[in-house]
Every structure is written in structure tokens, then in C-alpha cells.
Design an enzyme around this catalytic site. Sequence first.
Site, PDB file in Angstrom:
ATOM      1  N   LYS A  63      -4.503  15.714  48.114  1.00 10.57           N
ATOM      2  CA  LYS A  63      -3.280  16.448  48.433  1.00 10.57           C
ATOM      3  C   LYS A  63      -2.191  15.424  48.722  1.00 10.57           C
ATOM      4  CE  LYS A  63      -1.503  20.598  48.974  1.00 10.57           C
ATOM      5  NZ  LYS A  63      -1.952  21.474  50.076  1.00 10.57           N
ATOM      6  N   HIS A  64      -1.107  15.511  48.003  1.00 10.88           N
ATOM      7  CA  HIS A  64       0.019  14.599  48.180  1.00 10.88           C
ATOM      8  C   HIS A  64      -0.422  13.138  48.069  1.00 10.88           C
ATOM      9  CE1 HIS A  64       3.142  17.568  49.885  1.00 10.88           C
ATOM     10  NE2 HIS A  64       2.131  18.254  49.378  1.00 10.88           N
ATOM     11  N   ASN A 122      -1.115   3.216  57.185  1.00  3.91           N
ATOM     12  CA  ASN A 122      -2.356   2.735  57.790  1.00  3.91           C
ATOM     13  C   ASN A 122      -3.456   3.785  57.613  1.00  3.91           C
ATOM     14  OD1 ASN A 122      -1.670   0.147  58.933  1.00  3.91           O
ATOM     15  ND2 ASN A 122      -0.394   1.234  60.427  1.00  3.91           N
ATOM     16  N   HIS A 148       0.537   1.060  49.924  1.00  5.07           N
ATOM     17  CA  HIS A 148       1.833   1.564  50.410  1.00  5.07           C
ATOM     18  C   HIS A 148       2.431   2.580  49.449  1.00  5.07           C
ATOM     19  CE1 HIS A 148       1.914  -1.061  53.805  1.00  5.07           C
ATOM     20  NE2 HIS A 148       1.864  -2.147  53.074  1.00  5.07           N
ATOM     21  N   GLY A 191       0.802  -1.213   0.000  1.00  2.00           N
ATOM     22  CA  GLY A 191       0.000   0.000   0.000  1.00  2.00           C
ATOM     23  C   GLY A 191       0.834   1.261   0.000  1.00  2.00           C
ATOM     24  N   THR A 192       2.029   1.210   0.598  1.00  4.93           N
ATOM     25  CA  THR A 192       2.903   2.388   0.590  1.00  4.93           C
ATOM     26  C   THR A 192       3.352   2.706  -0.829  1.00  4.93           C
ATOM     27  OG1 THR A 192       3.679   1.744   2.791  1.00  4.93           O
ATOM     28  CG2 THR A 192       4.957   3.408   1.625  1.00  4.93           C
ATOM     29  N   GLY A 206      -4.501  24.381  47.187  1.00  5.46           N
ATOM     30  CA  GLY A 206      -3.457  23.914  46.276  1.00  5.46           C
ATOM     31  C   GLY A 206      -3.581  22.453  45.914  1.00  5.46           C
ATOM     32  N   ILE A 240       6.313  -8.413  11.587  1.00  8.76           N
ATOM     33  CA  ILE A 240       7.513  -9.235  11.633  1.00  8.76           C
ATOM     34  C   ILE A 240       8.624  -8.603  10.802  1.00  8.76           C
ATOM     35  CG2 ILE A 240       8.512 -11.503  11.140  1.00  8.76           C
ATOM     36  CD1 ILE A 240       6.462 -11.457  13.430  1.00  8.76           C
ATOM     37  N   TYR A 289      10.965  18.558  36.334  1.00  8.08           N
ATOM     38  CA  TYR A 289      11.706  17.775  37.328  1.00  8.08           C
ATOM     39  C   TYR A 289      10.755  16.756  37.931  1.00  8.08           C
ATOM     40  CZ  TYR A 289       9.653  21.399  40.371  1.00  8.08           C
ATOM     41  OH  TYR A 289       8.799  22.264  41.001  1.00  8.08           O
ATOM     42  N   VAL A 337       5.175 -12.280   3.898  1.00  6.21           N
ATOM     43  CA  VAL A 337       6.547 -12.393   3.427  1.00  6.21           C
ATOM     44  C   VAL A 337       6.734 -11.439   2.251  1.00  6.21           C
ATOM     45  CG1 VAL A 337       8.318 -13.926   2.488  1.00  6.21           C
ATOM     46  CG2 VAL A 337       6.656 -14.809   4.144  1.00  6.21           C
ATOM     47  N   THR A 378       9.657  -8.556   2.756  1.00  7.06           N
ATOM     48  CA  THR A 378      10.961  -7.905   2.940  1.00  7.06           C
ATOM     49  C   THR A 378      11.980  -8.817   3.601  1.00  7.06           C
ATOM     50  OG1 THR A 378      10.259  -7.001   5.076  1.00  7.06           O
ATOM     51  CG2 THR A 378       9.895  -5.626   3.126  1.00  7.06           C
ATOM     52  N   GLU A 386      -4.833  23.424  41.983  1.00  7.82           N
ATOM     53  CA  GLU A 386      -3.836  23.161  40.937  1.00  7.82           C
ATOM     54  C   GLU A 386      -4.471  22.588  39.676  1.00  7.82           C
ATOM     55  OE1 GLU A 386      -0.613  23.636  40.727  1.00  7.82           O
ATOM     56  OE2 GLU A 386       0.209  23.856  42.745  1.00  7.82           O
TER      57      GLU A 386
END
Length: 530
Positions: free
Chosen positions: A281-282, A424, A530, A40-41, A311, A130, A220, A69, A71, A334
Site C-alpha cells: 500500500k503506497h 526509517n 528513501h 534485404g528490404t 485496495g 550507423i 494522470y 557502407v 547509404t 487493485e
Amino acid sequence: MTDRPRRVTRALLSVSDKTGLIEFARALAGLGIDLVSTGGTAKAIAAAGLKVSDVSELTGFPEMMDGRVKTLHPKVHGGLLAIRDNGDHAKAMKDHGIAPIDLLVVNLYPFEATVDKGAPYEDCIENIDIGGPAMIRAAAKNHDDVAVVVEAQDYQAVLDELKANDGATTLGLRKRLAAKAYARTAAYDAAISNWFAVQLATDAPDYRAFGGRLAQTLRYGENPHQTAAFYRTPDRRAGVSTARQLQGKELSYNNINDTDAAYECVAEFDATRTAACVIIKHANPCGVAEGADLASAYRKALACDQTSAYGGIIAFNRTLDADAANAVAGIFTEVIIAPDATEEAIAIIGKRKNLRLLLAGGLPDPRARGLTAKTVAGGLLVQGRDNAVVDDMALTVATKRAPTDAEMRDLRFAFRIAKHVKSNTIVYAKDLATVGIGAGQMSRVDSARIAARKADDAARELKLAQPLTIGSVVASDAFFPFADGMLACVEAGATAVIQPGGSMRDDEVIKAADEHGIAMVFTGVRHFRH
């Protein structure tokens, strides 16, 4: 390797995504570069009036086996892998009629997109490329001589170099393209291997790989001295990765982390049943509530801890409307994330230029299977997503007194939130709103007391006669190892408790609850985070 330009005389193009293809091919042809292509290309390039040779002319073999199959042939791979300055390689090329391929342009079959749209197994298999990865890896290995392009966004950089260097590429560019090429095939293979693991219901395959596409280079990380970037994975779970940002400066590492936490939490609330708001928050909820509409849910959530909400990140489970937008505008925030927003709401938020507004296009399914990963020294900890939902749990009453209907409603609400608070965890709730949250303490007793103290602070700020923990219910993410944690909640005014149960001292905790007339429900499911 010597950093000298390599002239491009022949380019092989084979792409599934044809964005920018014709313009690129026309520019290459204009520089006198011979074009070779596939399927197709080749048809698309020829249809644009450009001269192009089909790869079958190069190999002497037709495409076969439904294009599987085409290339995989020495005249292709020899043209890519031959070291131009190696005499033996040059002789082999001459002896076998292998022409050099100096530029390879390949993007892979859309396997990830095929999986993402829920295609049948057979369709997914057929979209595993492939020949493409084989050619990409060959060209990238031989980057001293060959340039390889795996996505359209690099077309212009290649053209700029070709024009600046009289039809040649520099080693610096070829190295950068080779690095991207290997990263692309690695991410592609990761997507395939993880899809196979799902098909086979394999929770712990012998090898596990993760890959993603760079979405954003971040200023950062958690702290200014840490570098960071955001990558999108093939798992297109609705949320921060799928959201379009309507306004505000770029999200930071912490913004993205907190926004994800907020949206995962608010997704616990079925939008067809109730309006809900989560304030984060956090990475911890500092206020969560259900309401008749988003604005009332927000106000109830904010009342839990107005100080921490400053915030913070706000998530809604329904289309953001004007009333909710006006309510949020009263405090510095924020990020707001919601499935969608009305034009009126967008205009209201638009007046606050520093407030980011994200529209995710949907809610993630809290019951969906998936993986989470965490790095440790020298390895990865991988686990299934916590997709347990309290609505699906078989709750058992452990005490003499059963909860009232109102208490049971709030108990389910509180346990829904406990799943998203760092362990906890203790969550006090009343009238479908959090009234005190204790997170991330080494002792469950401390979490209970901190949550109660924050409720006291909120009562003073709201000028209430008593803290809202009086007459509240409480959720614990894990069992109470001793009765003291539960008694701290009773001391704060809780009248009913929901917890997983399973402690060797459950009898002691149940006895203490009975002595205080407390109703207690066991879920049998723990929500450590955790």
C-alpha cells in the site's frame, strides 16, 4: 516554415523490422512514388512483384564491408538534406546529379533486442546501426521538405495524408514524425552508451542518457493535476514492464509504482524454496509472509494489517492457483501480479472485472546489477540497484545470547522485508510473517512504536489475546543510533534483533540488549530506501 504540402515523388526504404513493409510499399507504388531500397528490404519488395531501385543504382557504389557502407553517400544525404526552395541547393543537386528523396522509411538494427537476448559482444557491435541514424537525423532536420518514418505504426498515417493531399504530406505530420525520429535515435544511442558502460564496468560515465519507448499514456500522475506516462526501457527486467494484463481497466501511475514495489519485494523469496505473498500500500509492504502454498502465505500476510491491505496490490512468487485466487477474492484489491496463473485462477479472478491481473512471465533477480534514477532540480541522481541479499551476508552475533534457529530464520525473513520498506524502517516478524511494520518516519523510535501499535490493532481485529509482536523478532534497515529505538522494540515484545551495526554507540545498544536477554545480529549492510 510555411505549412504547405510537399509532394512525395521518391521514397527510400531500409528496414530491419519488415512488419507491414510490403503493404506500405505497394500503397506507395500505387500512388506513383518511386521506390529506392537497400539489401534485404529491396529483395523483399522486389519479391512482392514491385518495381524498386537498389540504392547502389542511386549512388553508383555497391554495398561494401559486409553492408556497413551503403547509404553514407552524398547522393543519399544530399537528396535528404537539400532545401527544395534554396537556389544554391537546387543548383548543387543539378550539378551533381542528386535526386530528391521526399520520404525516408528506416527502422534501426535491433541493437536493444540483441543485447536483451544476451548475445556476444561482437554481435552487439554489429547490430549498432550507423547509416540508419545518419539518414534519420538528416531527414528529420530537413522536415520542411522530407517526411521520415521510424516505425511501422506510422505507415497508415502517412498513407492517409498522401491520399488526402494528392500525394503530398503536411508540415504538421512531418514535424510530428521528425520529433519521433530524434527521440528514437536518442533512445537508441542511450541504449548503446549504457551497454558500453556495463562492458567497461564504468559506474559513472562522463555522460549518462536514458531512453525508453512509450508503453502507456496515463490519465494522470500521483495526483490528478499531474501529467504522466509509462515508458519501457531496454532493461527488460521481469515485472510490471514485461507483464501482460489479462483484465481490468488501465493501470494508473500509482498502480504501476506500487505493483513494481510489490513484485521486487516478492522476488526476494526463491520460488523453488517457498511460496510467498507481498501486500503493498503506497509503495510500502503492509503484509508479507511465506507459507506452504500461496493461499496460506496470503492469509498470513493479510493478518498483519487488514485495514491497510484494502485496495492494495498483491504479489505472488509462484503461479497463481485457484486456492490463492479464491482467498484474494475476499477483499477489494487493485492489482494482482504473479509469474503466471492457472486457467482456473484466471476464471476466478475474471469474475471481478475491476481487479487487474498481471502475469509477468518470471521473477526479477534480486542480485542482478542495474541502475535506478531519480530526478532532482536540474539533474539526475543515478545509483546501482540495491542488490544485496541477506542470504549472502556474513551475519555476526553481537550479543552474549545467540539467536535460536527459529529466531535466526525469522531474522533473515524480517531483514529481507526491511530492504523494501521506506526508511526509517522497523519490521517485526514471527513464524515467517510480518506482524508489525513501521515505515518512513523521521525517527526510528517512532517507526518502532507505530509498528507495535499496528500490531496491537491487528490483535484486536483478529481477537487475539496479545499482539503477535510478543515473542517476535525485529529488523531495522539501518543501525540504532541510540539504545532507545531497540528498547522500544523490546518493549513491544521482540526477543531478537537484526540490524546493520556500525553506530558509534553500538556498544551502548549491545549492552542494553544483553541486559534484556535479547539476541542481536549485525549484517554489515544497510538498506536505506528513501
